[in-house]
Motif scaffolding. Structure first.
Motif, PDB file in Angstrom:
ATOM      1  N   ASN A   1       0.839  -1.200   0.000  1.00  0.00           N
ATOM      2  CA  ASN A   1       0.000   0.000   0.000  1.00  0.00           C
ATOM      3  C   ASN A   1       0.876   1.254   0.000  1.00  0.00           C
ATOM      4  O   ASN A   1       2.006   1.248   0.491  1.00  0.00           O
ATOM      5  N   PHE A   2       0.359   2.321  -0.582  1.00  0.00           N
ATOM      6  CA  PHE A   2       1.054   3.603  -0.544  1.00  0.00           C
ATOM      7  C   PHE A   2       0.020   4.721  -0.530  1.00  0.00           C
ATOM      8  O   PHE A   2      -1.143   4.525  -0.914  1.00  0.00           O
ATOM      9  N   LEU A   3       0.442   5.870  -0.064  1.00  0.00           N
ATOM     10  CA  LEU A   3      -0.420   7.049  -0.027  1.00  0.00           C
ATOM     11  C   LEU A   3       0.016   8.033  -1.099  1.00  0.00           C
ATOM     12  O   LEU A   3       1.202   8.186  -1.379  1.00  0.00           O
ATOM     13  N   ALA A   4      -0.975   8.712  -1.679  1.00  0.00           N
ATOM     14  CA  ALA A   4      -0.689   9.698  -2.717  1.00  0.00           C
ATOM     15  C   ALA A   4      -1.653  10.869  -2.576  1.00  0.00           C
ATOM     16  O   ALA A   4      -2.644  10.809  -1.836  1.00  0.00           O
ATOM     17  N   THR A   5      -1.347  11.941  -3.279  1.00  0.00           N
ATOM     18  CA  THR A   5      -2.174  13.146  -3.266  1.00  0.00           C
ATOM     19  C   THR A   5      -2.760  13.367  -4.650  1.00  0.00           C
ATOM     20  O   THR A   5      -2.053  13.239  -5.653  1.00  0.00           O
ATOM     21  N   ASN A   6      -4.076  13.694  -4.719  1.00  0.00           N
ATOM     22  CA  ASN A   6      -4.667  13.994  -6.018  1.00  0.00           C
ATOM     23  C   ASN A   6      -4.566  15.493  -6.306  1.00  0.00           C
ATOM     24  O   ASN A   6      -4.007  16.258  -5.515  1.00  0.00           O
ATOM     25  N   SER A   7      -5.087  15.915  -7.440  1.00  0.00           N
ATOM     26  CA  SER A   7      -4.951  17.303  -7.873  1.00  0.00           C
ATOM     27  C   SER A   7      -5.678  18.286  -6.952  1.00  0.00           C
ATOM     28  O   SER A   7      -5.411  19.478  -6.977  1.00  0.00           O
ATOM     29  N   LYS A   8      -6.601  17.762  -6.127  1.00  0.00           N
ATOM     30  CA  LYS A   8      -7.332  18.614  -5.179  1.00  0.00           C
ATOM     31  C   LYS A   8      -6.655  18.676  -3.813  1.00  0.00           C
ATOM     32  O   LYS A   8      -7.156  19.326  -2.903  1.00  0.00           O
ATOM     33  N   GLY A   9      -5.540  17.964  -3.676  1.00  0.00           N
ATOM     34  CA  GLY A   9      -4.835  17.958  -2.399  1.00  0.00           C
ATOM     35  C   GLY A   9      -5.344  16.907  -1.440  1.00  0.00           C
ATOM     36  O   GLY A   9      -4.906  16.856  -0.279  1.00  0.00           O
ATOM     37  N   GLU A  10      -6.221  16.021  -1.914  1.00  0.00           N
ATOM     38  CA  GLU A  10      -6.782  14.970  -1.064  1.00  0.00           C
ATOM     39  C   GLU A  10      -5.875  13.744  -1.053  1.00  0.00           C
ATOM     40  O   GLU A  10      -5.209  13.443  -2.046  1.00  0.00           O
ATOM     41  N   THR A  11      -5.865  13.054   0.084  1.00  0.00           N
ATOM     42  CA  THR A  11      -5.042  11.852   0.212  1.00  0.00           C
ATOM     43  C   THR A  11      -5.789  10.637  -0.335  1.00  0.00           C
ATOM     44  O   THR A  11      -6.967  10.424  -0.022  1.00  0.00           O
ATOM     45  N   VAL A  12      -5.094   9.872  -1.132  1.00  0.00           N
ATOM     46  CA  VAL A  12      -5.658   8.662  -1.742  1.00  0.00           C
ATOM     47  C   VAL A  12      -4.710   7.511  -1.455  1.00  0.00           C
ATOM     48  O   VAL A  12      -3.487   7.668  -1.535  1.00  0.00           O
TER      49      VAL A  12
ATOM     50  N   VAL B   1      -7.182   9.137 -17.152  1.00  0.00           N
ATOM     51  CA  VAL B   1      -6.116   8.690 -16.272  1.00  0.00           C
ATOM     52  C   VAL B   1      -6.151   9.512 -14.993  1.00  0.00           C
ATOM     53  O   VAL B   1      -6.145  10.741 -15.035  1.00  0.00           O
ATOM     54  N   LEU B   2      -6.170   8.843 -13.852  1.00  0.00           N
ATOM     55  CA  LEU B   2      -6.177   9.524 -12.567  1.00  0.00           C
ATOM     56  C   LEU B   2      -4.767   9.998 -12.243  1.00  0.00           C
ATOM     57  O   LEU B   2      -3.834   9.203 -12.198  1.00  0.00           O
ATOM     58  N   GLN B   3      -4.609  11.294 -12.010  1.00  0.00           N
ATOM     59  CA  GLN B   3      -3.305  11.874 -11.729  1.00  0.00           C
ATOM     60  C   GLN B   3      -3.073  11.921 -10.214  1.00  0.00           C
ATOM     61  O   GLN B   3      -3.833  12.547  -9.486  1.00  0.00           O
ATOM     62  N   LEU B   4      -2.015  11.249  -9.767  1.00  0.00           N
ATOM     63  CA  LEU B   4      -1.667  11.214  -8.352  1.00  0.00           C
ATOM     64  C   LEU B   4      -0.180  11.518  -8.168  1.00  0.00           C
ATOM     65  O   LEU B   4       0.630  11.244  -9.054  1.00  0.00           O
TER      66      LEU B   4
END
Length: 324
Positions: free
Chosen positions: A191-202, A269-272
């Motif tokens: 598992n890993f954590l990432a940030t989307n273009s809105k600044g939310e953690t995914v 494509v989801l940008q993270l």
């Protein structure tokens, strides 16, 4: 196979080409118009000699296959062979040298085993040394890079774990085995954590129940920029599939550059942006990018190193598991 039986002409051509290459090398100058150091000439003469001997070995194989006999002894080749030992540490990272010594070790083995197994058996009989450490380590590393099967990885571990003299090499080998097991087919993708273009953690875990196709990239990476549109094009093929998500995962150190770069990216494509690039790279054994990863619906690794999207093999691999 035309001309195979004209050994004299073929060997004269090999000799002439070898001599020309040596002559050209000896007239080399540096960018500053200086004559290189002697060690430059020494190592390059060895490299040229190895290339020549490989041509001869390949000819030997074809000749033996067609006429079921060995080539007659050749003085030029015999003299070249005397200049190249089978335990030269200065050549250990030369891929042609690795090919050459492999052939030398297995050429007298008449068993029905495959060449890799013959080579492993041959080097296992060698006395432990620094050269053997490096030879075995490189062979094991190459074998691990060519498989994602857990059983084969375990087999490689058994084959090589007792072959080393230097404890540090043993430790590095064990680390490579651990890394390979973590990325093996069917293992749970870390598992890993990432940030989307809105600044939310995914998190990766949030996509359980879907196939996940990941493009690991960075804004500064030229090859990544080349592959990106091709990745987007494939993603567009699956845009109507609710159980598949395509992710472009940036490993940029500075998120602001990533934010600017993704403004015109395709919505398919989801940008993270990964939160901890160092930890992510370690978990996924990433030493270079771009890297493409396929993860199953239950979070299992299907392929941790897909072919590039610019190749037909990329879509072929996806089609084995996904339906547009």
């Amino acid at each position: 196979n035309t001309g195979l039986d004209d050994t004299g002409a073929y060997l004269k051509n090999i000799e002439a080409e070898h001599n020309d290459n040596i002559k050209n090398m000896l007239t080399t100058y540096t960018a500053d118009n200086f004559i290189p150091r002697q060690d430059f000439f020494d190592i390059n003469e060895k490299n040229i000699t190895i290339s020549t001997l490989l041509l001869y070995d390949e000819y030997q194989k074809k000749y033996n296959l067609n006429f079921n006999k060995k080539l007659p002894e050749n003085k030029f080749i015999t003299n070249l062979e005397k200049t190249i030992t089978l335990n030269d540490n200065t050549l250990i990272n030369n891929s042609e040298y690795a090919t050459y010594i492999k052939y030398q070790y297995i050429k007298s083995d008449t068993t029905d085993l495959d060449e890799d197994t013959k080579f492993i058996n041959a080097i296992a009989k060698l006395k432990k040394s620094d050269f053997k450490d490096r030879l075995v380590f490189n062979l094991a590393k190459q074998s691990l890079e060519n498989t994602k099967d857990a059983n084969k990885i375990a087999q490689i571990e058994t084959q090589f774990q007792d072959q080393f003299l230097n404890p540090k090499v043993t430790q590095n080998f064990k680390q490579n085995i651990t890394n390979a097991k973590r990325m093996a087919l069917g293992q749970t993708a870390p598992n890993f954590l990432a940030t989307n273009s809105k600044g939310e953690t995914v998190s990766l875990d949030s996509f359980i129940g879907k196939f996940v196709v990941i493009d690991v990239w960075a804004t500064w990476c030229g090859p990544c920029k080349y592959q990106s549109p091709k990745f987007d094009k494939v993603a567009n093929t699956y845009k109507k599939s609710d159980d598949i998500v395509f992710i472009a995962l940036s490993v940029d150190e500075k998120i602001d550059k990533w934010i600017i770069d993704i403004k015109d990216k395709k919505v398919n494509v989801l940008q993270l942006h990964v939160k901890n690039e160092t930890e992510f790279s370690k978990l996924y054994n990433i030493s270079s990018i771009p890297r493409f990863i396929l993860i199953g619906k239950n979070g299992e690794l299907i392929n941790s190193s897909l072919p590039f999207p610019s190749t037909d093999e990329f879509e072929i691999e996806l089609q084995k598991h996904l339906k547009p």
